[in-house]
Design an enzyme around this catalytic site. Structure first.
Site, mmCIF file in Angstrom:
data_model
loop_
_atom_site.group_PDB
_atom_site.id
_atom_site.type_symbol
_atom_site.label_atom_id
_atom_site.label_comp_id
_atom_site.label_asym_id
_atom_site.label_seq_id
_atom_site.Cartn_x
_atom_site.Cartn_y
_atom_site.Cartn_z
ATOM 1 N N LYS A 185 -5.643 3.721 -3.325
ATOM 2 C CA LYS A 185 -5.623 3.845 -1.875
ATOM 3 C C LYS A 185 -6.126 5.198 -1.373
ATOM 4 O O LYS A 185 -5.878 6.241 -1.974
ATOM 5 C CB LYS A 185 -4.214 3.622 -1.327
ATOM 6 C CG LYS A 185 -3.731 2.186 -1.340
ATOM 7 C CD LYS A 185 -4.650 1.204 -0.612
ATOM 8 C CE LYS A 185 -4.514 1.286 0.892
ATOM 9 N NZ LYS A 185 -3.213 0.828 1.363
ATOM 10 N N GLU A 201 -4.662 7.736 12.006
ATOM 11 C CA GLU A 201 -3.579 6.894 12.541
ATOM 12 C C GLU A 201 -2.648 7.721 13.439
ATOM 13 O O GLU A 201 -2.161 7.241 14.465
ATOM 14 C CB GLU A 201 -2.776 6.269 11.398
ATOM 15 C CG GLU A 201 -3.564 5.258 10.589
ATOM 16 C CD GLU A 201 -2.803 4.833 9.340
ATOM 17 O OE1 GLU A 201 -2.920 5.511 8.302
ATOM 18 O OE2 GLU A 201 -2.080 3.833 9.413
ATOM 19 N N SER A 214 -1.537 6.622 -1.925
ATOM 20 C CA SER A 214 -0.333 5.798 -1.921
ATOM 21 C C SER A 214 0.477 6.163 -3.153
ATOM 22 O O SER A 214 -0.078 6.401 -4.229
ATOM 23 C CB SER A 214 -0.709 4.325 -1.973
ATOM 24 O OG SER A 214 0.380 3.555 -2.432
ATOM 25 N N HIS A 226 -16.059 -6.053 23.379
ATOM 26 C CA HIS A 226 -15.023 -6.979 22.890
ATOM 27 C C HIS A 226 -14.915 -6.931 21.365
ATOM 28 O O HIS A 226 -14.524 -7.911 20.743
ATOM 29 C CB HIS A 226 -15.305 -8.414 23.347
ATOM 30 C CG HIS A 226 -15.656 -8.536 24.793
ATOM 31 N ND1 HIS A 226 -14.714 -8.701 25.791
ATOM 32 C CD2 HIS A 226 -16.863 -8.462 25.438
ATOM 33 C CE1 HIS A 226 -15.323 -8.762 26.960
ATOM 34 N NE2 HIS A 226 -16.625 -8.599 26.779
#
Ligand code: ARG
Length: 469
Positions: A289, A296, A283, A162
């Site tokens: 970043k 992803e 970025s 979980h």
């Protein structure tokens, strides 16, 4: 003479005019079935050799066809000659160019053959090669996982259920979980390829042929296990494509789980891993970043492949025997599934090798004594207590620790006595995560010893397959 015209779209003499332009654009498959060029040429060469062997065409004609097809394949592959959408598909493009090059022998190639058994054959060849190639890419990913797992057989981290810290495990064990998933994905692809192992060639449009061809010979020449056994089925089922697309979708689901964990683990909040620079982007606005775009995309790409499976099944449902043009629509989702799996798998070996795990942070997170609660209950079992009772007692210890706002490990001898007279501080040694994990040596367990066993087993399998692990 009109009968000598290239057979654009297979219309032949039955039609006086050309197809409507918009209809022809809808009908054409060349934009995607160009991928079948090499398989189509191979299939035609095998067919021509067989036709000569059984005496349906002259040996010299077969030679001319085989050599001509090599030239056609080269011209299209090298881009020296453009594929013509007016010729509808790859099959007509190849045959038409062949006939332009070698003349009459080219017009004999389509003897005892239809584009229906031709495309079914091409697609199965494509499917089998794709499955083998994806399996080998999976193996390379397994090599990378195996190496990292070996390196981290002892690295402790919390295991989660979980997404809550549950019990300490080893990083090697965590990584090997992905190797297990990939092993099954590999098996699914190769199983599907095996079921695509019969050659439809010779099934004709739907009802085979009256000419005495040798289907076993073409099947063998193309690396199939033998010919298909029902012409109606052979030209009209794309179950093999659906199976491979499904195997790609499930593989993608597994890669998406890995992708998601890498995204999560590389956050400042978790800080468990850093992805290699080659697998991150910056970025354009925020100079600090380091974004895990590749992870992803591993997470996102399978969405499309799942859609491909649904598309394939939906096109196929309700189709009457035998060939229906709907089947042409199965090609794009099939290629998309295979190609998406291919580009995703291609990053894995490098991405996995580039992972720098923050083992100190993982180790610190694994020190959370609450993770040892189950191990403590098992320690009580070893002392002869029924598990349910041990579970109960540890539950009370956890509550006691919470009340005192201390960790389980800091409970005093008095605290223990208060919960159960039989408890002494010695039982608390079970809370040590390294010790707790090391004790879980059972098959499939996370102990360093068990991980090393699994790594050795996988390494042996991969070495058998020719990889150095
Ligand atoms: N491009 C077609 C396909 O993918 C080839 C078969 C065409 N056959 C036909 N009867 N129109 O299905």
């Amino acid at each position: 003479m009109s009968s000598k015209k290239p057979i654009g779209g297979g219309r032949g003499a039955r039609f006086a005019g050309e197809m409507d332009t918009a209809a022809s654009a809808l009908n054409a498959s060349i934009a995607f079935d160009r991928r079948l060029l090499a398989d189509d040429v191979r299939g035609s060469q095998a067919h021509a050799r067989m036709l000569a062997a059984v005496g349906l065409i002259a040996a010299a004609d077969a030679d001319a066809i085989v050599a001509g097809l090599d030239q056609v394949a080269g011209e299209f592959a090298r881009g020296e000659r453009a594929l013509d959408a007016a010729l509808e598909d790859i099959h007509m493009n190849v045959e038409s160019r062949l006939t332009a090059l070698i003349g009459e022998p080219g017009r004999r190639l389509h003897t005892a053959r239809s584009r229906n058994d031709q495309v079914a054959t091409d697609l199965r060849l494509y499917a089998r090669a794709a499955a083998a190639e994806l399996a080998s890419q999976i193996d390379q990913a397994r090599v990378a996982l195996c190496r990292q797992a070996r390196k981290h057989a002892e690295t402790l981290l919390p295991g989660y259920t979980h997404l809550q810290r549950a019990q300490a495990v080893t990083l090697g064990h965590h990584l090997m979980a992905y190797a297990e998933m990939l092993a099954r994905d590999r098996g699914r692809l190769l199983d599907a390829a095996r079921r695509a192992g019969q050659s439809p060639l010779g099934s004709g449009a739907l009802a085979a042929t009256s000419l005495s061809i040798d289907r076993a010979a073409t099947a063998q020449a193309l690396g199939f296990d033998g010919p298909t056994h029902n012409s109606l089925d052979a030209v009209s089922d794309r179950d093999f494509a659906a199976e491979i697309a499904f195997a790609c979708a499930l593989l993608g689901v597994h890669l998406s789980r890995l992708g998601e964990e890498l995204v999560l683990w590389s956050t400042t909040e978790f800080g468990f891993v850093q992805l290699g620079e080659g697998y991150c982007s910056g970025s354009s606005l925020m100079p600090q970043k380091r974004n895990p775009d590749i992870a992803e995309l591993l997470r996102a790409k399978p969405a499309r492949v799942i859609g491909d499976v649904v598309t394939l099944l939906t096109i196929s449902k309700g189709l009457t025997l035998a060939y229906n043009k709907d089947l042409q629509e199965t090609q794009e989702p099939f290629y998309d599934a295979v190609e998406t799996a291919r580009v995703s798998l291609a990053v894995l070996p490098g991405l996995i090798a580039s992972l720098e795990f923050n083992t100190e942070r993982m180790h610190a997170a694994a020190q959370d004594p609450a993770l040892g609660a189950t191990d403590l209950a098992e320690e009580l079992v070893r002392a002869g207590m029924p598990f349910r009772e041990g579970h109960e007692i540890v539950g009370r210890l956890v509550r006691r620790a919470e009340e005192k706002n201390v960790s389980l490990r800091d409970l005093t001898a008095d605290d223990l006595k208060l919960v159960d007279a039989r408890l002494t501080p010695a039982v608390l040694k079970a809370l040590d995560p390294a010790r707790a994990v090391a004790a879980r040596t059972v098959v499939g367990g996370p102990a360093p010893e068990a991980v090393r066993r699994e790594v050795a087993r996988l390494a042996a399998e991969l070495e058998q397959l020719g990889f150095a692990v």
